[in-house]
Write an enzyme that holds these catalytic residues in place. Structure first.
Site, PDB file in Angstrom:
ATOM      1  N   THR A  55     -23.228  19.437  52.567  1.00 18.93           N
ATOM      2  CA  THR A  55     -22.995  20.375  52.538  1.00 18.93           C
ATOM      3  C   THR A  55     -22.909  21.740  53.155  1.00 18.93           C
ATOM      4  O   THR A  55     -24.291  22.446  52.459  1.00 18.93           O
ATOM      5  CB  THR A  55     -21.773  20.763  51.809  1.00 18.93           C
ATOM      6  OG1 THR A  55     -20.798  19.346  51.613  1.00 18.93           O
ATOM      7  CG2 THR A  55     -20.486  22.022  51.894  1.00 18.93           C
ATOM      8  N   ARG A  89     -11.877   9.144  53.241  1.00 19.49           N
ATOM      9  CA  ARG A  89     -12.016  10.054  51.586  1.00 19.49           C
ATOM     10  C   ARG A  89     -12.181  11.468  51.963  1.00 19.49           C
ATOM     11  O   ARG A  89     -12.601  11.694  52.950  1.00 19.49           O
ATOM     12  CB  ARG A  89     -13.080   9.720  51.238  1.00 19.49           C
ATOM     13  CG  ARG A  89     -14.037   9.613  49.916  1.00 19.49           C
ATOM     14  CD  ARG A  89     -14.616  11.085  50.727  1.00 19.49           C
ATOM     15  NE  ARG A  89     -14.985  11.635  49.446  1.00 19.49           N
ATOM     16  CZ  ARG A  89     -16.337  12.264  49.166  1.00 19.49           C
ATOM     17  NH1 ARG A  89     -16.294  13.075  50.323  1.00 19.49           N
ATOM     18  NH2 ARG A  89     -17.011  13.097  47.830  1.00 19.49           N
ATOM     19  N   GLY A  92     -12.924  14.957  50.437  1.00 21.64           N
ATOM     20  CA  GLY A  92     -14.021  15.492  49.313  1.00 21.64           C
ATOM     21  C   GLY A  92     -13.365  17.252  49.005  1.00 21.64           C
ATOM     22  O   GLY A  92     -12.089  17.997  49.148  1.00 21.64           O
ATOM     23  N   ASP A  93     -13.960  17.636  48.358  1.00 22.77           N
ATOM     24  CA  ASP A  93     -13.429  19.056  47.456  1.00 22.77           C
ATOM     25  C   ASP A  93     -13.469  19.909  48.240  1.00 22.77           C
ATOM     26  O   ASP A  93     -12.756  20.959  48.610  1.00 22.77           O
ATOM     27  CB  ASP A  93     -14.276  19.893  46.434  1.00 22.77           C
ATOM     28  CG  ASP A  93     -15.617  19.472  46.696  1.00 22.77           C
ATOM     29  OD1 ASP A  93     -15.964  19.109  47.679  1.00 22.77           O
ATOM     30  OD2 ASP A  93     -16.567  20.631  46.365  1.00 22.77           O
ATOM     31  N   THR A  95     -21.184  22.549  46.443  1.00 24.23           N
ATOM     32  CA  THR A  95     -21.719  21.429  46.443  1.00 24.23           C
ATOM     33  C   THR A  95     -21.737  20.703  45.905  1.00 24.23           C
ATOM     34  O   THR A  95     -22.361  20.336  44.898  1.00 24.23           O
ATOM     35  CB  THR A  95     -22.661  21.763  47.379  1.00 24.23           C
ATOM     36  OG1 THR A  95     -23.941  19.939  47.901  1.00 24.23           O
ATOM     37  CG2 THR A  95     -23.709  22.425  46.653  1.00 24.23           C
ATOM     38  N   GLY A  96     -21.681  18.911  46.125  1.00 26.47           N
ATOM     39  CA  GLY A  96     -22.116  18.324  44.854  1.00 26.47           C
ATOM     40  C   GLY A  96     -20.617  17.547  45.351  1.00 26.47           C
ATOM     41  O   GLY A  96     -20.038  17.102  46.439  1.00 26.47           O
ATOM     42  N   GLY A 145     -17.516  15.126  45.488  1.00 29.71           N
ATOM     43  CA  GLY A 145     -16.314  16.037  45.602  1.00 29.71           C
ATOM     44  C   GLY A 145     -15.419  15.508  44.748  1.00 29.71           C
ATOM     45  O   GLY A 145     -14.678  16.237  43.550  1.00 29.71           O
TER      46      GLY A 145
HETATM   47  N1  ASP Z   1     -18.542  18.629  48.671  1.00 33.95           N
HETATM   48  C1  ASP Z   1     -19.002  17.177  49.557  1.00 33.95           C
HETATM   49  C2  ASP Z   1     -18.256  15.971  49.662  1.00 33.95           C
HETATM   50  O1  ASP Z   1     -17.982  15.958  48.195  1.00 33.95           O
HETATM   51  C3  ASP Z   1     -20.752  16.711  49.381  1.00 33.95           C
HETATM   52  C4  ASP Z   1     -21.822  17.695  49.038  1.00 33.95           C
HETATM   53  O2  ASP Z   1     -21.394  18.776  49.297  1.00 33.95           O
HETATM   54  O3  ASP Z   1     -22.799  17.067  49.469  1.00 33.95           O
HETATM   55  O4  ASP Z   1     -17.384  16.047  50.195  1.00 33.95           O
END
Ligand code: ASP
Length: 316
Positions: free
Chosen positions: A175, A203, A205-206, A226-227, A229
């Site tokens: 991200t 889908r 995400g966050d 980031t991570g 979501g």
């Molecule tokens: N947060 C992002 C999502 O879940 C992905 C990421 O940050 O790696 O879409």
């Protein structure tokens, strides 16, 4: 007047040995150029919200990060892009999700914010809104790079073999995001992503969810996450960072570290964030082997890194 700027390029960073030193240097140069673009706005008296947009546009245009050009592919081999932006001065926010044709989704998020008619627009309606707003529209395959095609093939193979749990963070996601403090003390945050490789169609995400992946509030903090979501949404992570400071009296350092290293990590996910405190102090906690990140702080030097080590790219 403390100007400050920070960015992340996702906590799905490859192991050092998996990319050439030349490619690592290029990813650092792209982060440096993104910081310069945002800094030029802040130094010229521009607003934090303009600076974070400029940083994210530069990262969206780089193939090294999972947003815009070079974004992840979903289970159908398509791109569905998410982005959001928040102005900490007014708490105004704008976002788009599951877009397929907007070259720079963060620009569309800003337009949504300015329209005042919605906070979040979805899919084809977001694409149409961006086109009507005069933003660059591209064919969906504009976003595709060889690296993401290979990542999708690898994850599909892992799905067949039942080895998904062994997939590295870099295979799965990434991200980009930015946080800024301008000369008037205003904070802003922005986030943009292709989401997860092989994610289900539709889908979200966050990243486009205000309070989960992005949050900014003057006098408190600006955060971009980031991570995985789903966990950030359930933990309302970006807002939780602000709430810990506002209501719990924590420092930004304590709030962001506790969230990433304890709360989010307790779900067994890779997690990270870039954050600025009320006075512009940067924090970039992550619990993975690396996180693309960079900032320009009080020393006014451009600092970037992908793994533990940091690189000074010179004066801002
Ligand atoms: N947060 C992002 C999502 O879940 C992905 C990421 O940050 O790696 O879409």
């Amino acid at each position: 007047m403390t100007l400050a700027l920070g960015l992340h390029g996702g906590c799905g960073t490859l192991e050092r040995s998996l990319m050439s030193e030349e490619a690592w240097a290029q990813s650092r140069a792209h982060m440096g150029a993104a910081l310069k673009a945002g800094w030029a706005i802040l130094a010229g008296g521009g607003r934090a919200v303009e600076a974070v947009e400029a940083v994210v546009v530069a990262l969206e245009d780089s193939p090294h990060f999972n947003a815009g050009y070079g974004a992840a592919l979903n289970e159908n081999g398509r791109h569905e892009l998410d982005a959001s932006i928040m102005d900490g001065a007014t708490l105004e926010a704008g976002a788009v999700c599951a877009t397929t044709r907007i070259r720079n989704p963060i620009r569309a998020a800003r337009k949504v914010m300015e329209s005042g008619r919605a906070v979040l627009l979805t899919g084809a309606a977001a694409d149409d809104f961006a086109a009507a707003a005069g933003l660059d529209i591209v064919a969906p395959d504009y976003f595709t790079t060889q690296r993401r095609v290979e990542a999708l093939a690898k994850l599909r193979e892992r799905g067949r073999l039942g080895t998904i749990v062994a997939a590295s963070e870099a295979e799965k996601h990434g991200t980009v995001g930015a946080v800024a403090r301008d000369g008037a003390g205003n904070l802003a945050a922005a986030t943009s992503t292709g989401g997860f490789n092989n994610k289900p169609r539709g889908r979200v995400g966050d990243s486009p969810i205000v309070g989960a992946g992005t949050y900014a509030r003057n006098g408190v903090c600006a955060v971009s996450c980031t991570g995985q979501g789903e966990i950030f949404i359930r933990r309302v992570a970006a807002y939780d960072c602000a709430a810990r400071i506002m209501y719990g009296g924590q420092t930004l350092a304590a709030a962001s570290d506790e969230l990433v290293q304890k709360i989010l990590a307790s779900h067994d996910i890779g997690a990270g964030m870039i954050a600025l405190g009320a006075e512009g102090d940067p924090r970039a906690p992550f619990n993975t082997i690396g996180m693309f990140r960079g900032w320009i702080g009080a020393a006014r030097r451009i600092v970037v890194g992908a793994h533990e080590d940091l690189h000074d790219l010179g004066p801002a």
